[in-house]
Scaffold this motif. Structure first.
Motif, PDB file in Angstrom:
ATOM      1  N   ALA A   1       1.092  -1.115   0.079  1.00 57.65           N
ATOM      2  CA  ALA A   1       0.258  -0.187  -0.174  1.00 57.65           C
ATOM      3  C   ALA A   1       0.815   1.502   0.125  1.00 57.65           C
ATOM      4  O   ALA A   1       1.586   0.904   0.266  1.00 57.65           O
ATOM      5  N   GLN A   2       0.407   2.612  -0.665  1.00 51.71           N
ATOM      6  CA  GLN A   2       1.327   3.560  -0.414  1.00 51.71           C
ATOM      7  C   GLN A   2       0.445   4.489   0.709  1.00 51.71           C
ATOM      8  O   GLN A   2      -0.801   4.797   0.545  1.00 51.71           O
ATOM      9  N   THR A   3       1.815   4.987   1.248  1.00 49.23           N
ATOM     10  CA  THR A   3       1.310   6.035   1.950  1.00 49.23           C
ATOM     11  C   THR A   3       2.371   7.090   1.445  1.00 49.23           C
ATOM     12  O   THR A   3       3.535   7.586   1.226  1.00 49.23           O
ATOM     13  N   VAL A   4       1.248   8.830   2.459  1.00 51.90           N
ATOM     14  CA  VAL A   4       2.490   9.645   1.790  1.00 51.90           C
ATOM     15  C   VAL A   4       1.665  10.762   2.675  1.00 51.90           C
ATOM     16  O   VAL A   4       0.666  10.630   3.724  1.00 51.90           O
ATOM     17  N   THR A   5       2.702  10.883   4.499  1.00 55.90           N
ATOM     18  CA  THR A   5       2.735  11.594   5.509  1.00 55.90           C
ATOM     19  C   THR A   5       2.968  12.973   5.395  1.00 55.90           C
ATOM     20  O   THR A   5       4.511  13.398   4.458  1.00 55.90           O
ATOM     21  N   GLN A   6       2.634  13.689   5.202  1.00 53.92           N
ATOM     22  CA  GLN A   6       2.863  15.642   6.289  1.00 53.92           C
ATOM     23  C   GLN A   6       3.630  14.996   7.525  1.00 53.92           C
ATOM     24  O   GLN A   6       2.041  15.580   8.445  1.00 53.92           O
ATOM     25  N   SER A   7       4.261  16.144   7.955  1.00 59.76           N
ATOM     26  CA  SER A   7       4.176  16.245   9.380  1.00 59.76           C
ATOM     27  C   SER A   7       4.069  17.012  10.094  1.00 59.76           C
ATOM     28  O   SER A   7       4.074  17.164  11.010  1.00 59.76           O
ATOM     29  N   GLN A   8       3.861  18.677   9.222  1.00 61.45           N
ATOM     30  CA  GLN A   8       3.465  19.983   9.569  1.00 61.45           C
ATOM     31  C   GLN A   8       2.586  20.315   9.093  1.00 61.45           C
ATOM     32  O   GLN A   8       2.092  20.845   8.471  1.00 61.45           O
ATOM     33  N   PRO A   9       1.734  19.755  10.045  1.00 64.24           N
ATOM     34  CA  PRO A   9      -0.359  20.698   9.969  1.00 64.24           C
ATOM     35  C   PRO A   9      -0.435  21.856   9.501  1.00 64.24           C
ATOM     36  O   PRO A   9      -1.525  22.357   8.866  1.00 64.24           O
ATOM     37  N   GLU A  10       0.408  23.152  10.175  1.00 67.20           N
ATOM     38  CA  GLU A  10       0.491  24.178   9.889  1.00 67.20           C
ATOM     39  C   GLU A  10       2.161  25.068  10.125  1.00 67.20           C
ATOM     40  O   GLU A  10       3.345  24.236  10.960  1.00 67.20           O
ATOM     41  N   MET A  11       2.101  26.056   8.688  1.00 66.90           N
ATOM     42  CA  MET A  11       3.210  26.518   9.128  1.00 66.90           C
ATOM     43  C   MET A  11       2.709  28.152   8.666  1.00 66.90           C
ATOM     44  O   MET A  11       1.691  28.414   8.228  1.00 66.90           O
ATOM     45  N   SER A  12       4.231  29.159   9.236  1.00 67.36           N
ATOM     46  CA  SER A  12       3.702  30.475   8.769  1.00 67.36           C
ATOM     47  C   SER A  12       5.541  30.569   7.922  1.00 67.36           C
ATOM     48  O   SER A  12       6.167  30.322   8.388  1.00 67.36           O
ATOM     49  N   VAL A  13       5.176  32.156   7.686  1.00 67.61           N
ATOM     50  CA  VAL A  13       5.925  32.758   6.734  1.00 67.61           C
ATOM     51  C   VAL A  13       5.861  33.936   6.812  1.00 67.61           C
ATOM     52  O   VAL A  13       4.558  33.809   6.508  1.00 67.61           O
ATOM     53  N   GLN A  14       7.388  34.852   6.558  1.00 65.17           N
ATOM     54  CA  GLN A  14       6.459  36.215   6.293  1.00 65.17           C
ATOM     55  C   GLN A  14       6.917  36.800   5.109  1.00 65.17           C
ATOM     56  O   GLN A  14       7.748  35.857   3.869  1.00 65.17           O
ATOM     57  N   GLU A  15       6.224  37.099   4.813  1.00 61.83           N
ATOM     58  CA  GLU A  15       6.060  37.441   3.267  1.00 61.83           C
ATOM     59  C   GLU A  15       7.955  37.741   2.781  1.00 61.83           C
ATOM     60  O   GLU A  15       8.703  38.563   3.291  1.00 61.83           O
TER      61      GLU A  15
END
Lengths: 119, 113
Positions: free
Chosen positions: B1-15
């Motif tokens: 089975a294939q899985t994809v994991t994104q460990s960062q639910p939220e990120m913020s960056v300065q313009e």
């Protein structure tokens, strides 16, 4: 139209009612896909059509869910006896061909989705 | 089975700054595609960038680039010179079944003016 069109944009219904969601793919696209996106989640694959045939129905979550496609174009996703856990955004996508999604001809183009809310 | 994991639910960056979104995946296939999709509040999924697994060169699309590490099964997205319009949910996506896309859980990117 130029893109994938889905209707209605939003649907609110009572638990136990049947709902029908519609998807108009891009003209000439032979493949059509339905996905479900629960709140704050990624997309879950539901079903795929090549022409009017659905070779893969394994993603449908229960026998209350069914889908059809007629004339190689419009598709409807029907949910019978809706439950609160059916609340989600239902997204449709179409592609020129039903394989090699990383290629230009296989790229999936998404509609804006139908937000379904079950009270 | 294939899985994809994104460990960062939220990120913020300065313009105008740079931000990197992480993604790992699992597959037994050797030939597959990886994508980053953007989903603004309008809900439409917009393809940002794609990478073919057999290509070693990292894909680049204007301010968007990826760091594809096949052995580590890692596929991160770098956004340079972040703009307010970049604020959205970003999904890391894999296709190794020919047509079915497998989505990660998403990362919500906020851009601060």
């Amino acid at each position: 139209g130029a893109g994938v069109s889905q209707s209605p944009s939003n649907k609110v219904t009572e638990k136990g009612k049947d709902v029908e969601l519609r998807c108009d793919p891009i003209s000439g696209h032979t493949a059509l896909y339905w996905y479900r996106q629960s709140l704050g989640q990624g997309l879950e694959f539901l079903i795929y059509f090549q022409g009017n045939s659905a070779p893969d129905k394994s993603g449908l979550p229960s026998d209350r869910f069914s889908a059809e496609r007629t004339g190689g174009s419009v598709s409807t996703l029907t949910i019978q006896r809706t439950q609160q856990e059916d609340s989600a955004v239902y997204l449709c996508a179409s592609s020129l061909v039903g394989f090699r999604t990383g290629t230009t001809i296989g790229a999936q183009h998404f509609g804006d989705g139908t937000r379904l809310s079950i009270l | 089975a294939q899985t994809v994991t994104q460990s960062q639910p939220e990120m913020s960056v300065q313009e105008a700054e740079t931000v990197t979104l992480s993604c790992t995946y699992d597959t037994s296939e050797s030939d597959y595609y990886l994508f980053w999709y953007k989903q603004p509040p309008s809900r439409q999924m917009i393809l940002v960038i794609r990478q073919e697994a057999y290509k070693q060169q990292n894909a680049t699309e204007n301010r968007f680039s990826v760091n594809f590490q096949k052995a580590a099964k890692s596929f991160s997205l770098k956004i340079s010179d972040s703009q307010l319009g970049d604020a959205a949910m970003y999904f890391c996506v894999m296709d190794n079944a020919g047509n079915m896309l497998t989505f990660g859980g998403g990362t919500r990117l906020m851009v601060k003016p």
